[in-house]
Every structure is written in structure tokens, then in C-alpha cells.
Design an enzyme around this catalytic site. Structure first.
Site, PDB file in Angstrom:
ATOM      1  N   GLU A 152      37.796  52.311  23.750  1.00  0.00           N
ATOM      2  CA  GLU A 152      38.758  52.297  23.465  1.00  0.00           C
ATOM      3  C   GLU A 152      40.101  51.677  23.218  1.00  0.00           C
ATOM      4  OE1 GLU A 152      39.009  57.163  22.922  1.00  0.00           O
ATOM      5  OE2 GLU A 152      38.378  56.279  25.444  1.00  0.00           O
ATOM      6  N   LYS A 168      33.053  66.171  30.701  1.00  0.00           N
ATOM      7  CA  LYS A 168      33.336  64.730  29.486  1.00  0.00           C
ATOM      8  C   LYS A 168      33.063  63.906  30.194  1.00  0.00           C
ATOM      9  CE  LYS A 168      36.415  65.212  26.183  1.00  0.00           C
ATOM     10  NZ  LYS A 168      35.980  64.752  25.043  1.00  0.00           N
ATOM     11  N   SER A 207      36.817  63.219  32.087  1.00  0.00           N
ATOM     12  CA  SER A 207      38.533  63.884  31.463  1.00  0.00           C
ATOM     13  C   SER A 207      39.138  64.913  33.157  1.00  0.00           C
ATOM     14  CB  SER A 207      38.208  64.817  30.410  1.00  0.00           C
ATOM     15  OG  SER A 207      39.300  65.960  30.886  1.00  0.00           O
ATOM     16  N   HIS A 223      29.887  52.890   4.165  1.00  0.00           N
ATOM     17  CA  HIS A 223      30.312  54.116   4.189  1.00  0.00           C
ATOM     18  C   HIS A 223      30.620  55.331   5.454  1.00  0.00           C
ATOM     19  CE1 HIS A 223      31.545  52.830  -0.010  1.00  0.00           C
ATOM     20  NE2 HIS A 223      29.638  52.646  -0.381  1.00  0.00           N
TER      21      HIS A 223
END
Ligand code: ARG
Length: 469
Positions: free
Chosen positions: A296, A289, A283, A162
Site C-alpha cells: 500500500e 488481520k 491491526s 476490467h
């Protein structure tokens, strides 16, 4: 104007008018099937050899055809071949050029053949080569994962259910779980290949031909294992594409799960891995970042590959026998999926090769999550408590420790004893995270002996498979 001229098509005998250019552009399949030129030429060479061997054309004619096809292949490779939508697809573009190059004998190539069995053969060859290239990349990825597992044998981290911290596991064991998924994908690909490598040549349009063809010979010539059983099935079967697309979806689904773990683990809240700079991006506005874009995109591209399986399944649904032009829509989804799967496998292998693991962050997470609570319960069972009672006592101890902001292993023996008089000093061995992992040495478990066995078996397997790196 155009419509007033006679048809110039290879099939134009019964037509008095030219095809509208709108329809030519609409029906052409060159956008995708030009990538099948190698297979189309190899299939035609096999067909020409077989026609000569069966006495349907002469040996000289067959040689002239094969020579001409070789020249065309060179022209295409040198980017000198003039593709024309007027000739609809890869098959007719090549046949048209063949006749230009070698004269009327080129027109004999299509004897005893239809584009329906021709395209099915070309595409089977293309899909078979694609599947083999996936297998090569899958075995490279497995190799990289096994290497990372072997280099991180004593690193432990929280295992999750979970996405909540559950029990300590070894990092190698975690990585080897993915190895099992990709090994199944490799085997699934092997199985699909059995149904891809069947030659449909000789089925012609749908009913077979009356020429004395040797279908076994063409199958052998293109390196296939067997020949179609039923000519109607041979020209209308696209199961081999859908099945291969399913395999690609399974690979992507596994890749997406690994990508997701990389995304989660690289989040500073976890901090389990350092993303390799070569596989992350920055970024444009936030200087701090480091984003896991490669992971992704693997996760994101999984959606487009799944969509391609759906699109072909829906295209094929309820199509009557035999060939229908709808089936031309099979190439786009497969070629796109093929390119995506291949790219994603390569990027994932490169990224995993360069992942740096932070063992300290993993141990810190173990402590935060009370991942030794099950060990405490099992300890109490070994001292004669029932499991339910032991579970309850360990739960109370967790609540107590949580209030103190401490781990179970940080409580004093007096504090621990206050939960059960069955507890004595040896509980600390039990609460040790590394010990918890080490105790699980049964087959398939996360203990070091079990993990070593998994690594040994997968290395033996890698050495056996055709594409071991
Ligand atoms: N471009 C066609 C395809 O990909 C080739 C077969 C065409 N056959 C036909 N009878 N029109 O399906």
C-alpha cells in the site's frame, strides 16, 4: 545589531550591511545540497587539476587545493565539519573552510568558475549516480520476478480485463509482463543518462570565461561523456532533472500497479498469494488481520513522486534565461524522489522474493469465472461456425451452466450438444484450462514455449546489462 556589521559573505565586497538572519535562513540550500558534498569536492578537484594543467594556477597550488579538499571530505564524513547557513550552500561552506585550512591559495579555486556552472555540474553528477543506483535495483527486481516466473511455469490463473475474469494465463506470463515494464524503465534510465552526463563546467555564470580553460579535461576528470554546447543553456538547463523525475514517476507507476495486484491477490476473496509476514503488518484492534502495508505504501508513495515532477515543472515553467534562484528548488524534489524510488524498488524486490503463490486458489477462480467460454467459441469456429454465431452459442451455454452452478467443463456431452450439433466429445480438451494456456504458443503468448523464450531472452539481457545481480 547584526545589520550594522559588514558582510562576511564570499560575495560581500559591494555590501555594507549584513544579510538579515531571516533572509539567510530563507535563502540557504544546505538542507538539501549538503548531500552533494562528494560531487562538489570531486568537481572542484577536477577544476583545480584543469586550472593547473592550463597554467592558470601552479601545480603546487592545485595540489594544496586538492589536499585541502581531501581533508574537508574527511571532516564531513567524520561529522566534524561545521555547516553554517551564513555561507548559504555546500559550495561556499566548502570554499570557506578550504581557505581556513590552506590559506589564501584556497581563494584561487573559484577562478574561471561560477556557482552557476558549479551547481549544475554537482547536480548532474548526483543525478547520474542516482540513476545508476535505480538501474541496479531495477535489475535486482527483474531478477527476482524472473526467478518467480521460472519457479511457477505450470501455474495458471485467471487473466483479467476490467478486473473481471477474462482468460486463463500462466502465472509466469503474468509476472513477465512486469519484467517488460521494468526493462523499459531500465532502458529509459540509460537514455536519460546520456543527457545527464554532460559537463557544464566552463560556462561560468552564463557567458563563459576568458581564462584558457580545458572543458574537455574537466568533463573527462568527472567521468562525463561530453561538454555543453551553449554556456547559457548549460547554466539554465534543468531538463536533466525533470526527465529523471519523469523516469522515477514511470518506475513508481509500474511499481504501484504491481503493488495493487499484490494487494488484490492477498485479499482472502482472491487468496492467490500469501503475504510474507516480514512484509505485512497486523491491526491493533482486529486480531485476524494481516495487512499489505508495504504494498500500500509503494502505491501511496507513487503520488508523492508524481507530485515532485509536477513541482519542478511548475518551478521551471516560464523562467527566463539563464540561472534564476528559483532553480535551487530542484534539489528537494529530486532527492526526495530518489530516496523513495530506491526504497520502493528494494522493498518490492524483497516482497516479491518471498511471495508464496496458491495454485489451487487460482484454479478455483478459473472455474468460477467461465474462463473457457472463449475456448468454446473458438472450438465452434474450428467446426465451421461463424465467430459471431459461435460467440452467441457459447454465451447461451454459460448462462445455462451458471443456472446449474456448474462450469462449462462440468456439463455433460448431451447438455453441451443441445447448444450445437457441431459439438462432439473433443470439446472437453478444448475446455480444459491448462490446454487453453498451452495452445497459445505463438510469440509473446502465454503458452509454455513462448514463456520459456521470454525467460531466455530476459536472462540473456540481464547478463549483458552492467548491473546484473
Ligand atoms: N544554492 C544554489 C542553487 O542550488 C547554488 C547556485 C547559486 N548561484 C547564485 N548565483 N546565487 O541553485
Amino acid at each position: 545589531m547584526k545589520n550594522s556589521k559588514h558582510s562576511t559573505k564570499l560575495w560581500g565586497g559591494r555590501f555594507q550591511k549584513r544579510t538579515s538572519s531571516l533572509v539567510e535562513n530563507f535563502t540557504q540550500s544546505l538542507d538539501y545540497d549538503r548531500y552533494l558534498y562528494l560531487q562538489d569536492i570531486a568537481g572542484s578537484v577536477a577544476h583545480a587539476r584543469m586550472l593547473a594543467s592550463c597554467g592558470v594556477i601552479s601545480t603546487q597550488e592545485s595540489s594544496a587545493i586538492i589536499d585541502g579538499l581531501g581533508k574537508i571530505r574527511q571532516e564531513i564524513e567524520d561529522d566534524e565539519f561545521k555547516w553554517s547557513v551564513e555561507f548559504e550552500d555546500v559550495h561556499m561552506n566548502i570554499e570557506k573552510r578550504l581557505t581556513e585550512l590552506i590559506g589564501p591559495v584556497g581563494q584561487k579555486l573559484h577562478t574561471g568558475r561560477s556557482r552557476n556552472d558549479q551547481v549544475a555540474l554537482d547536480f548532474r553528477m548526483f543525478v547520474a549516480e542516482s540513476l545508476a543506483s535505480w538501474q541496479k535495483e531495477i535489475s535486482s527486481l527483474i531478477h527476482v520476478l524472473v526467478h518467480q516466473a521460472s519457479s511457477n511455469l505450470s501455474t495458471i490463473l485467471p487473466g483479467y480485463t476490467h478486473l473481471q475474469p477474462a482468460q486463463p494465463v500462466s502465472l509466469a506470463h503474468h509476472l513477465l509482463a512486469y519484467v517488460q515494464m521494468f526493462k523499459r524503465d531500465y532502458e529509459r534510465t540509460d537514455d536519460a543518462l546520456k543527457r545527464v552526463r554532460i559537463s557544464p563546467l566552463g560556462a561560468a555564470a552564463l557567458a563563459g570565461t576568458t581564462y584558457p580553460l580545458d572543458q574537455e579535461m574537466t568533463a573527462r576528470e568527472v567521468g562525463f561523456d561530453s561538454v555543453y554546447e551553449n554556456s547559457m543553456d548549460a547554466v539554465s538547463d534543468r531538463d536533466f532533472v525533470m526527465e529523471s523525475l519523469f523516469v522515477s514517476c514511470m518506475i513508481m507507476t509500474h511499481l504501484s500497479r504491481l503493488a495493487e495486484e499484490i494487494i488484490i491477490w492477498s485479499n482472502p476473496g482472491f487468496g492467490f498469494i500469501k503475504l510474507p509476514e516480514a512484509y505485512s503488518t497486523g491491526s491493533s484492534i482486529m486480531p485476524q488481520k494481516k495487512n499489505p502495508d508495504a504494498a500500500e505504501l509503494i502505491r501511496g508513495k507513487t503520488g508523492s513522486v508524481l507530485g515532485r515532477l509536477m513541482s519542478l515543472m511548475v518551478t521551471m515553467k516560464a523562467l527566463p534565461l539563464t540561472y534564476n534562484r528559483d532553480m535551487q528548488e530542484d534539489k528537494g524534489p529530486f532527492i526526495e524522489a530518489h530516496n523513495t524510488v530506491l526504497g520502493c524498488l528494494q522493498v518490492m524486490a524483497g516482497m516479491v522474493r518471498e511471495l508464496g503463490f496458491d495454485a489451487q486458489a487460482m484454479v478455483a477462480a478459473l472455474k468460477r469465472g467461465y474462463l473457457n467460454a472463449t475456448e468454446m467459441a473458438d472450438y465452434l469456429v474450428s467446426k465451421g461456425e461463424t465467430f459471431r454465431q459461435a460467440h452467441h452459442i457459447a454465451g447461451k451455454a454459460v448462462a445455462y451452466a451458471e443456472n446449474r452452478g456448474a462450469g462449462l467443463e462440468e456439463l455433460s456431452i448431451e447438455e453441451l450438444k443441445s447448444f450445437s450439433d457441431k459439438i462432439s466429445k473433443d470439446i472437453f480438451d478444448c475446455l480444459d484450462y491448462q490446454q487453453a494456456v498451452n495452445r497459445r504458443n505463438f510469440p509473446g503468448g502465454t503458452g509454455p514455449d513462448s514463456v520459456a523464450g521470454q525467460i531466455k531472452r530476459i536472462e540473456d539481457w540481464l547478463n549483458k546489462v552492467q548491473f546484473s545481480p
